[in-house]
Design a protein around this motif. Structure first.
Motif, PDB file in Angstrom:
ATOM      1  N   ILE A  61      74.884  41.483  39.687  1.00  0.00           N
ATOM      2  CA  ILE A  61      74.387  40.156  39.282  1.00  0.00           C
ATOM      3  C   ILE A  61      75.289  39.063  39.856  1.00  0.00           C
ATOM      4  CG2 ILE A  61      74.026  38.620  37.303  1.00  0.00           C
ATOM      5  CD1 ILE A  61      73.333  41.122  35.652  1.00  0.00           C
ATOM      6  N   LYS A  62      76.583  39.295  39.779  1.00  0.00           N
ATOM      7  CA  LYS A  62      77.556  38.321  40.292  1.00  0.00           C
ATOM      8  C   LYS A  62      77.394  38.117  41.801  1.00  0.00           C
ATOM      9  CE  LYS A  62      82.547  37.488  40.565  1.00  0.00           C
ATOM     10  NZ  LYS A  62      83.891  37.997  40.199  1.00  0.00           N
ATOM     11  N   ASP A  63      77.219  39.208  42.533  1.00  0.00           N
ATOM     12  CA  ASP A  63      77.034  39.110  43.988  1.00  0.00           C
ATOM     13  C   ASP A  63      75.764  38.344  44.339  1.00  0.00           C
ATOM     14  OD1 ASP A  63      79.345  40.484  44.472  1.00  0.00           O
ATOM     15  OD2 ASP A  63      78.374  42.436  44.735  1.00  0.00           O
ATOM     16  N   ILE A  69      77.602  29.979  42.965  1.00  0.00           N
ATOM     17  CA  ILE A  69      78.864  29.770  42.257  1.00  0.00           C
ATOM     18  C   ILE A  69      79.877  29.077  43.163  1.00  0.00           C
ATOM     19  CG2 ILE A  69      80.840  30.924  41.184  1.00  0.00           C
ATOM     20  CD1 ILE A  69      78.874  33.095  40.229  1.00  0.00           C
ATOM     21  N   GLN A  70      79.956  29.527  44.424  1.00  0.00           N
ATOM     22  CA  GLN A  70      80.894  28.919  45.364  1.00  0.00           C
ATOM     23  C   GLN A  70      80.538  27.457  45.635  1.00  0.00           C
ATOM     24  OE1 GLN A  70      83.722  30.343  46.098  1.00  0.00           O
ATOM     25  NE2 GLN A  70      82.962  32.039  44.848  1.00  0.00           N
ATOM     26  N   ASN A  71      79.239  27.155  45.660  1.00  0.00           N
ATOM     27  CA  ASN A  71      78.806  25.770  45.846  1.00  0.00           C
ATOM     28  C   ASN A  71      79.276  24.913  44.672  1.00  0.00           C
ATOM     29  OD1 ASN A  71      77.112  23.649  47.222  1.00  0.00           O
ATOM     30  ND2 ASN A  71      76.022  23.744  45.270  1.00  0.00           N
ATOM     31  N   CYS A  72      79.141  25.451  43.446  1.00  0.00           N
ATOM     32  CA  CYS A  72      79.635  24.751  42.253  1.00  0.00           C
ATOM     33  C   CYS A  72      81.142  24.531  42.327  1.00  0.00           C
ATOM     34  CB  CYS A  72      79.296  25.545  40.995  1.00  0.00           C
ATOM     35  SG  CYS A  72      77.647  25.266  40.351  1.00  0.00           S
ATOM     36  N   GLY A 205      83.252  33.850  38.038  1.00  0.00           N
ATOM     37  CA  GLY A 205      84.047  33.194  39.077  1.00  0.00           C
ATOM     38  C   GLY A 205      83.961  31.681  39.081  1.00  0.00           C
ATOM     39  N   PHE A 206      83.354  31.090  38.045  1.00  0.00           N
ATOM     40  CA  PHE A 206      83.300  29.637  37.961  1.00  0.00           C
ATOM     41  C   PHE A 206      84.696  29.073  37.693  1.00  0.00           C
ATOM     42  CE2 PHE A 206      78.838  30.497  36.753  1.00  0.00           C
ATOM     43  CZ  PHE A 206      78.185  29.581  37.573  1.00  0.00           C
ATOM     44  N   LEU A 207      85.058  28.002  38.403  1.00  0.00           N
ATOM     45  CA  LEU A 207      86.280  27.283  38.086  1.00  0.00           C
ATOM     46  C   LEU A 207      86.065  26.474  36.812  1.00  0.00           C
ATOM     47  CD1 LEU A 207      87.337  25.882  41.599  1.00  0.00           C
ATOM     48  CD2 LEU A 207      88.320  27.835  40.380  1.00  0.00           C
TER      49      LEU A 207
END
Length: 334
Positions: A61-63, A69-72, A205-207
């Motif tokens: 799901i994360k992949d 997520i990286q865009n966020c 992986g959200f900051l």
């Protein structure tokens, strides 16, 4: 403001203990056995959560949403850069010295402990502190040596532009993160969604999103009596409203040369909205807009940067998405 539960600190564990004692009495169960049962249940749940976040189903799901997520996270970093764009007006420095009370009498002088030294704190008389509360901008310029000229107008206009984008970006970031989480909600166990949502956000992986406004610059007029028994403060916080008002204050005080007043526009929240509407809420560089990407952060850019002599005029302003504006820097791109 902290909740009552958060302010209890270690005291909340006493509440837990009292609750366990009451439960053991109500159900006629030995307190030790009750604690053991609860510990086993809690441990089993924690083990399940730990193994779930390490399992292949969650990692798949994360992949699947990793690019979102990286865009966020990239937007999050950009917002932090905007928040750190504050330029510092250095007040007069007179050196640093320590003060020790050597009087024979046991005076408390509690207020002396509140005295702070900083280039954004002006230690003054009581009358100046009171006047600064009544006419903050006037006294700010006078005692913090802020020149009333076009350079100051440009700097505060740029500051307002950056801070406005940061505040808008935080709302967009929260909305984008919520939409991503909503898209996978049916794939995540209800237990995790309900009780471990913060841990879910971290494992995806959200900051962390800093929603505080503590980055707004604060100028303080501070009075402490000579005896150290009374004190007063007047704080001028440059939030979005105060920045708008201060820009207008500086503009009204400037003696324009060569009719520049007729050419210049003031970088205010109203102007920012006007430029976006004029450009149809689309990036003038890549063509992306809120029609294609509803959660897109749009920013106002000086085509010829202020650092290279550009003015805040309608012809020198354009709408850029945060990605294009971040990559542009001080380059001239039309």
């Amino acid at each position: 403001m902290k909740s009552i539960w958060a302010r209890l600190g270690w005291g909340k564990y006493l509440v837990y203990l009292y609750a366990l004692i009451i439960l053991s009495w109500l159900f006629d169960v030995n307190l030790f056995i009750l604690i053991l049962i609860i510990a086993l249940v809690y441990g089993s749940v924690e083990l399940f959560v730990f193994l779930y976040f390490k399992g292949g189903k969650f990692l798949a799901i994360k992949d699947g949403i990793d690019s979102h997520i990286q865009n966020c996270n990239d937007l999050n970093r950009h917002i932090e850069e905007l928040k750190n764009s504050y330029f510092d007006f250095q007040n007069q420095s007179y050196g640093i010295a320590g003060m020790i009370d050597t009087s024979k009498y046991s005076f408390q002088r509690r207020e002396l402990k509140k005295m702070h030294k900083s280039n954004q704190v002006y230690n003054c008389s009581l009358s100046i502190c009171r006047n600064a509360a009544n006419e903050p901008f006037k006294y700010l310029c006078k005692y913090f040596k802020i020149d009333i000229n076009e350079d100051t107008l440009n700097k505060f206009g740029e500051l307002l532009n950056n801070f406005s984008s940061a505040e808008e970006g935080k709302k967009i970031l929260l909305k984008e993160r919520k939409e991503i989480l909503d898209s996978i909600e049916n794939e995540i166990p209800r237990l995790i969604i309900t009780y471990y949502k913060q841990r879910l956000i971290e494992n995806l992986g959200f900051l962390q999103i800093d929603l505080s406004t503590s980055y707004f610059p604060t100028f303080t007029f501070q009075y402490v009596s000579s005896g150290g028994n009374s004190s007063m403060k007047s704080n001028i916080i440059f939030d979005i409203k105060n920045l708008n008002d201060f820009i207008q204050f500086i503009n009204n005080k400037i003696d324009y040369i060569n009719s520049s007043k007729g050419q210049r526009s003031l970088m205010t929240s109203i102007l920012r909205t006007y430029i976006k509407e004029r450009d149809k809420f689309m990036c003038r560089s890549c063509g992306n807009g809120i029609i294609n990407e509803p959660n897109l952060l749009l920013e106002i850019d000086h085509i010829i940067p202020i650092s290279r002599g550009g003015l805040t005029t309608l012809g020198n302003l354009q709408t850029l998405c945060w990605r294009c504006n971040r990559s542009k820097g001080s380059k001239i791109i039309v």
